[in-house]
Motif scaffolding. Structure first.
Motif, PDB file in Angstrom:
ATOM      1  N   THR A  39      22.134  14.419  -1.334  1.00  0.00           N
ATOM      2  CA  THR A  39      23.451  13.775  -1.284  1.00  0.00           C
ATOM      3  C   THR A  39      24.610  14.730  -1.042  1.00  0.00           C
ATOM      4  O   THR A  39      25.716  14.286  -0.717  1.00  0.00           O
ATOM      5  N   ILE A  92      25.908  16.343  -3.470  1.00  0.00           N
ATOM      6  CA  ILE A  92      26.616  16.347  -4.752  1.00  0.00           C
ATOM      7  C   ILE A  92      25.717  16.968  -5.812  1.00  0.00           C
ATOM      8  O   ILE A  92      24.570  16.542  -5.985  1.00  0.00           O
ATOM      9  N   PRO A 104      25.048  17.110  -9.576  1.00  0.00           N
ATOM     10  CA  PRO A 104      25.456  16.246 -10.691  1.00  0.00           C
ATOM     11  C   PRO A 104      25.631  17.004 -12.010  1.00  0.00           C
ATOM     12  O   PRO A 104      24.805  16.909 -12.923  1.00  0.00           O
ATOM     13  N   GLU A 134      30.072  11.461 -13.968  1.00  0.00           N
ATOM     14  CA  GLU A 134      30.754  10.868 -12.818  1.00  0.00           C
ATOM     15  C   GLU A 134      30.152  11.357 -11.502  1.00  0.00           C
ATOM     16  O   GLU A 134      29.995  10.590 -10.545  1.00  0.00           O
ATOM     17  N   GLU A 135      29.810  12.646 -11.446  1.00  0.00           N
ATOM     18  CA  GLU A 135      29.165  13.163 -10.239  1.00  0.00           C
ATOM     19  C   GLU A 135      27.780  12.538 -10.053  1.00  0.00           C
ATOM     20  O   GLU A 135      27.373  12.241  -8.931  1.00  0.00           O
ATOM     21  N   ARG A 150      26.935   9.583 -11.014  1.00  0.00           N
ATOM     22  CA  ARG A 150      27.174   8.212 -10.563  1.00  0.00           C
ATOM     23  C   ARG A 150      27.457   8.171  -9.054  1.00  0.00           C
ATOM     24  O   ARG A 150      26.927   7.320  -8.335  1.00  0.00           O
ATOM     25  N   LYS A 151      28.267   9.089  -8.578  1.00  0.00           N
ATOM     26  CA  LYS A 151      28.590   9.119  -7.147  1.00  0.00           C
ATOM     27  C   LYS A 151      27.336   9.409  -6.323  1.00  0.00           C
ATOM     28  O   LYS A 151      27.111   8.794  -5.272  1.00  0.00           O
ATOM     29  N   ALA A 152      26.508  10.337  -6.804  1.00  0.00           N
ATOM     30  CA  ALA A 152      25.269  10.650  -6.095  1.00  0.00           C
ATOM     31  C   ALA A 152      24.329   9.449  -6.096  1.00  0.00           C
ATOM     32  O   ALA A 152      23.705   9.128  -5.072  1.00  0.00           O
ATOM     33  N   ASP A 164      25.138   6.331  -6.244  1.00  0.00           N
ATOM     34  CA  ASP A 164      25.674   5.321  -5.323  1.00  0.00           C
ATOM     35  C   ASP A 164      25.247   5.614  -3.883  1.00  0.00           C
ATOM     36  O   ASP A 164      24.908   4.699  -3.119  1.00  0.00           O
ATOM     37  N   ILE A 165      25.269   6.891  -3.517  1.00  0.00           N
ATOM     38  CA  ILE A 165      24.845   7.271  -2.164  1.00  0.00           C
ATOM     39  C   ILE A 165      23.375   6.937  -1.949  1.00  0.00           C
ATOM     40  O   ILE A 165      22.983   6.393  -0.914  1.00  0.00           O
ATOM     41  N   HIS A 183      20.802   4.170 -12.734  1.00  0.00           N
ATOM     42  CA  HIS A 183      21.601   3.169 -12.021  1.00  0.00           C
ATOM     43  C   HIS A 183      20.645   2.305 -11.204  1.00  0.00           C
ATOM     44  O   HIS A 183      19.827   2.815 -10.449  1.00  0.00           O
ATOM     45  N   SER A 215      24.247   0.498 -15.113  1.00  0.00           N
ATOM     46  CA  SER A 215      24.022   1.946 -15.157  1.00  0.00           C
ATOM     47  C   SER A 215      24.262   2.447 -16.571  1.00  0.00           C
ATOM     48  O   SER A 215      24.810   1.736 -17.429  1.00  0.00           O
TER      49      SER A 215
END
Length: 338
Positions: free
Chosen positions: A226, A228, A230, A234-235, A237-239, A241-242, A263, A268
């Motif tokens: 990704t 990202i 982690p 929060e990081e 979560r963003k990863a 999502d990708i 998630h 999540s």
């Protein structure tokens, strides 16, 4: 396929356990199938690692079972001794002494090896591991028979792939075989769990993403897939999502000492790490996935399964070795109960 832990089955099938929801009554004998690599690890421990062109004397060495496919099968089989679960392994070993050693070790864990094939043309995979006093390491892997896995192995393992409630996959065999195995199990209604290790430089093939029910990357694999790393929830979560956007059903981001973020696209959560005193992290990832598979085969929800998996991974860090570091179920239950 022969059940693992048959001596415990009568006690496990009590009405209390069935009513408590621990037993999934929809499968007569749930099967966990690991399809992947089988290696023998040759590990030398020395004061320091050799420089290029240099020879150093080792203080000790060990020869043992390795390979992510076999490690996850062995760990799952050790956990499954307490339940009415079957655990099997599909893949290839060479017709050599290392192949015989791998088979003997896996049989000792209670793994059903009927889907495992002998390869007369390629040697059993090996990993040459050097470790110094600071726990720094260098590893050279010769995949051997693992890298020859192809469609004929899918056909040979078809009964297990189609029966599996949970299929454990990794990336130490060709991705084409990983994809074919995932498709075969998902068509039959099983759950596919992929440990994206080692993370390929070119990423996963596009068709594979949508055949993954649960992806379990660690920090470095998440970064590779990704971009990202982690280090925070929060990081993570963003990863996640990708990865979900690519077609994966659910993601468990293993954040090391910072716990696990899960998630599934609609819900999540973050699980704090279990408090243990780690001495060796080599088996943590494989034991995590093994615990996840056992929990899913027992009908646990994703958050519950993630907690059990996290406990398995944590316990594995409290002892040395790969497959040998796998915990027993009673140890996991005690840690989860807290």
């Amino acid at each position: 396929m022969k059940g693992a832990g048959s001596s415990d089955k009568q006690a496990f099938n009590s009405p209390f356990l069935q009513l408590s929801g621990l037993v999934d009554m929809t499968f007569e004998t749930p099967l966990i199938l690991s399809f992947g690599s089988i290696n023998i690890d040759l590990t030398a421990r020395s004061q320091r690692l050799p420089r290029p062109g240099e020879t150093v004397h080792a203080d000790s060495y060990a020869i043992g079972l390795g390979g992510k496919g076999s490690n996850q099968a062995a760990a799952a089989a050790r956990l499954a001794r307490s339940f009415d679960l079957d655990v099997a392994l599909a893949g290839r070993v060479g017709c050599d002494a290392f192949g015989a050693q791998a088979r003997a070790s896996l049989s000792g864990f209670g793994v059903d090896l009927s889907p495992l094939r002998d390869d007369p043309e390629n040697p059993t995979g090996i990993a040459l591991i050097g470790i110094d006093t600071l726990a720094e390491n260098c590893i050279t892997v010769a995949g051997g028979a693992n890298m020859a896995v192809d469609g004929t192995d899918i056909d040979a393992a078809a009964p297990g792939l189609e029966r599996a409630k949970v299929l454990l996959l990794q990336l130490e065999i060709p991705q084409e075989a990983v994809l074919a195995a995932a498709r075969r199990t998902r068509r039959a209604g099983g759950t596919v769990v992929l440990d994206p290790a080692p993370a390929p430089e070119q990423g996963l093939s596009e068709p594979l993403w949508s055949e993954i029910d649960i992806l379990t990357p660690n920090e470095s694999e998440t970064f590779s897939l990704t971009g990202i790393r982690p280090t925070t929830v929060e990081e993570a979560r963003k990863a996640a999502d990708i990865l979900l956007a690519k077609g994966v059903g659910a993601v468990l981001v293993k954040m090391g000492a910072k716990g696990v973020f899960w998630h599934n696209g609609t819900a999540s959560g973050h699980l704090a790490p279990f408090r243990v005193v780690p001495i060796d992290t080599v088996a943590a990832g494989d034991c995590f996935n093994a615990g996840l598979a056992v929990a899913l085969a027992l009908g646990k929800s994703l958050p519950e399964a993630a907690k059990i998996a996290s406990a398995c991974g944590a316990l594995a860090t409290t002892r040395h070795g790969a497959a040998d570091a796998a915990p027993e179920w009673d140890e996991v239950a005690a840690l989860v109960a807290g």
